[in-house]
Design a protein around this motif. Structure first.
Motif, PDB file in Angstrom:
ATOM      1  N   GLY A   1       0.875  -1.413  -0.132  1.00  0.00           N
ATOM      2  CA  GLY A   1       0.076   0.079  -0.035  1.00  0.00           C
ATOM      3  C   GLY A   1       0.990   1.355   0.103  1.00  0.00           C
ATOM      4  N   ALA A   2       2.227   1.275  -0.385  1.00  0.00           N
ATOM      5  CA  ALA A   2       3.085   2.380  -0.438  1.00  0.00           C
ATOM      6  C   ALA A   2       3.408   2.691  -1.799  1.00  0.00           C
ATOM      7  N   LEU A   3       3.828   4.039  -2.195  1.00  0.00           N
ATOM      8  CA  LEU A   3       3.977   4.560  -3.435  1.00  0.00           C
ATOM      9  C   LEU A   3       5.281   3.800  -3.937  1.00  0.00           C
ATOM     10  N   GLY A   4       4.983   3.205  -5.073  1.00  0.00           N
ATOM     11  CA  GLY A   4       6.497   2.534  -5.549  1.00  0.00           C
ATOM     12  C   GLY A   4       6.838   3.533  -6.677  1.00  0.00           C
ATOM     13  N   ILE A   5       8.267   3.795  -6.614  1.00  0.00           N
ATOM     14  CA  ILE A   5       8.799   4.790  -7.586  1.00  0.00           C
ATOM     15  C   ILE A   5       9.860   3.639  -8.490  1.00  0.00           C
ATOM     16  N   GLY A   6       9.778   3.548  -9.461  1.00  0.00           N
ATOM     17  CA  GLY A   6      10.726   2.626 -10.562  1.00  0.00           C
ATOM     18  C   GLY A   6      11.671   3.675 -10.983  1.00  0.00           C
ATOM     19  N   VAL A   7      12.896   3.276 -10.823  1.00  0.00           N
ATOM     20  CA  VAL A   7      14.090   3.836 -11.562  1.00  0.00           C
ATOM     21  C   VAL A   7      14.659   2.650 -12.599  1.00  0.00           C
ATOM     22  N   PRO A   8      14.023   2.283 -13.673  1.00  0.00           N
ATOM     23  CA  PRO A   8      14.555   1.008 -14.479  1.00  0.00           C
ATOM     24  C   PRO A   8      15.916   1.490 -15.083  1.00  0.00           C
ATOM     25  N   GLU A   9      16.548   0.449 -15.446  1.00  0.00           N
ATOM     26  CA  GLU A   9      17.795   0.793 -16.159  1.00  0.00           C
ATOM     27  C   GLU A   9      17.499   0.177 -17.674  1.00  0.00           C
ATOM     28  N   THR A  10      16.664  -0.569 -18.092  1.00  0.00           N
ATOM     29  CA  THR A  10      16.275  -0.901 -19.234  1.00  0.00           C
ATOM     30  C   THR A  10      14.815  -0.600 -19.765  1.00  0.00           C
ATOM     31  N   GLU A  11      14.345  -0.529 -20.813  1.00  0.00           N
ATOM     32  CA  GLU A  11      13.084  -0.406 -21.289  1.00  0.00           C
ATOM     33  C   GLU A  11      12.319  -1.450 -21.044  1.00  0.00           C
ATOM     34  N   GLU A  12      13.055  -2.750 -21.020  1.00  0.00           N
ATOM     35  CA  GLU A  12      12.348  -4.065 -20.549  1.00  0.00           C
ATOM     36  C   GLU A  12      11.892  -4.173 -19.288  1.00  0.00           C
ATOM     37  N   MET A  13      12.649  -3.372 -18.305  1.00  0.00           N
ATOM     38  CA  MET A  13      12.314  -3.499 -16.823  1.00  0.00           C
ATOM     39  C   MET A  13      11.469  -2.210 -16.798  1.00  0.00           C
ATOM     40  N   ARG A  14      11.225  -1.044 -17.464  1.00  0.00           N
ATOM     41  CA  ARG A  14      10.174  -0.124 -17.465  1.00  0.00           C
ATOM     42  C   ARG A  14       8.636  -0.715 -17.923  1.00  0.00           C
ATOM     43  N   ALA A  15       8.982  -1.865 -18.779  1.00  0.00           N
ATOM     44  CA  ALA A  15       7.617  -2.286 -19.071  1.00  0.00           C
ATOM     45  C   ALA A  15       7.077  -3.291 -18.009  1.00  0.00           C
ATOM     46  N   HIS A  16       7.896  -3.704 -17.619  1.00  0.00           N
ATOM     47  CA  HIS A  16       7.568  -4.719 -16.310  1.00  0.00           C
ATOM     48  C   HIS A  16       6.923  -3.913 -15.172  1.00  0.00           C
ATOM     49  N   MET A  17       7.675  -2.769 -14.864  1.00  0.00           N
ATOM     50  CA  MET A  17       7.151  -1.976 -13.716  1.00  0.00           C
ATOM     51  C   MET A  17       5.869  -1.510 -14.073  1.00  0.00           C
ATOM     52  N   ARG A  18       5.423  -1.234 -15.245  1.00  0.00           N
ATOM     53  CA  ARG A  18       4.044  -0.565 -15.632  1.00  0.00           C
ATOM     54  C   ARG A  18       3.005  -1.221 -14.939  1.00  0.00           C
ATOM     55  N   GLU A  19       3.010  -2.601 -14.794  1.00  0.00           N
ATOM     56  CA  GLU A  19       1.893  -3.294 -14.448  1.00  0.00           C
ATOM     57  C   GLU A  19       1.506  -2.890 -12.663  1.00  0.00           C
ATOM     58  N   PHE A  20       2.660  -2.584 -12.150  1.00  0.00           N
ATOM     59  CA  PHE A  20       2.755  -2.251 -10.840  1.00  0.00           C
ATOM     60  C   PHE A  20       2.842  -0.733 -10.138  1.00  0.00           C
ATOM     61  N   THR A  21       3.017   0.169 -11.214  1.00  0.00           N
ATOM     62  CA  THR A  21       3.132   1.577 -10.581  1.00  0.00           C
ATOM     63  C   THR A  21       3.256   2.430 -11.821  1.00  0.00           C
ATOM     64  N   SER A  22       2.818   3.641 -11.926  1.00  0.00           N
ATOM     65  CA  SER A  22       2.574   4.787 -12.676  1.00  0.00           C
ATOM     66  C   SER A  22       3.838   5.697 -12.489  1.00  0.00           C
ATOM     67  N   ALA A  23       4.545   5.377 -11.274  1.00  0.00           N
ATOM     68  CA  ALA A  23       5.641   6.577 -11.100  1.00  0.00           C
ATOM     69  C   ALA A  23       6.931   5.906 -11.343  1.00  0.00           C
ATOM     70  N   ILE A  24       7.134   6.162 -12.532  1.00  0.00           N
ATOM     71  CA  ILE A  24       8.430   5.652 -13.220  1.00  0.00           C
ATOM     72  C   ILE A  24       9.488   6.781 -13.724  1.00  0.00           C
ATOM     73  N   VAL A  25      10.584   6.860 -13.229  1.00  0.00           N
ATOM     74  CA  VAL A  25      11.426   8.127 -13.447  1.00  0.00           C
ATOM     75  C   VAL A  25      12.539   7.442 -14.256  1.00  0.00           C
ATOM     76  N   ASN A  26      13.559   8.345 -14.851  1.00  0.00           N
ATOM     77  CA  ASN A  26      14.530   8.176 -15.798  1.00  0.00           C
ATOM     78  C   ASN A  26      15.811   8.209 -14.695  1.00  0.00           C
ATOM     79  N   SER A  27      15.720   8.665 -13.589  1.00  0.00           N
ATOM     80  CA  SER A  27      16.878   8.825 -12.875  1.00  0.00           C
ATOM     81  C   SER A  27      16.339   9.160 -11.372  1.00  0.00           C
ATOM     82  N   LEU A  28      17.245   9.183 -10.489  1.00  0.00           N
ATOM     83  CA  LEU A  28      16.877   9.645  -9.076  1.00  0.00           C
ATOM     84  C   LEU A  28      16.655  11.343  -9.196  1.00  0.00           C
TER      85      LEU A  28
END
Length: 89
Positions: A56-83
């Motif tokens: 129930g927390a906010l998940g912020i993804g910082v993926p290293e690859t486009e493949e990981m970004r795609a996997h993250m989208r299922e679990f959060t809309s908070a995805i950034v390119n870098s910290l």
């Protein structure tokens, strides 16, 4: 802002189930007194943001690859390119 955050370290060996189960964030909540609904989990893998979602927390993804970004989208809309892209209000 201006307050010192509690220093709490929780590792998989300390809980019954590791990522992506919410156990680690639930333990941080228990130790800090901060509800998981008021936490943000920053991670570079979909299991990190999946754990945040399960807790129930906010998940912020910082993926290293486009493949990981795609996997993250299922679990959060908070995805950034870098910290550097995370703005704390």
């Amino acid at each position: 802002v201006g307050e010192t955050a509690p220093e709490i370290v929780v590792v998989p060996d300390m809980v019954a189930k590791g990522k992506p189960a919410p156990d680690m964030l639930n333990m941080v909540s228990q130790l800090s007194g901060i509800p998981t609904s008021e936490m943000a989990m920053v991670g570079d893998s979909y299991v990190d943001v999946k754990m945040a979602q399960a807790a129930g927390a906010l998940g912020i993804g910082v993926p290293e690859t486009e493949e990981m970004r795609a996997h993250m989208r299922e679990f959060t809309s908070a995805i950034v390119n870098s910290l550097d892209d995370i703005e704390i209000l």
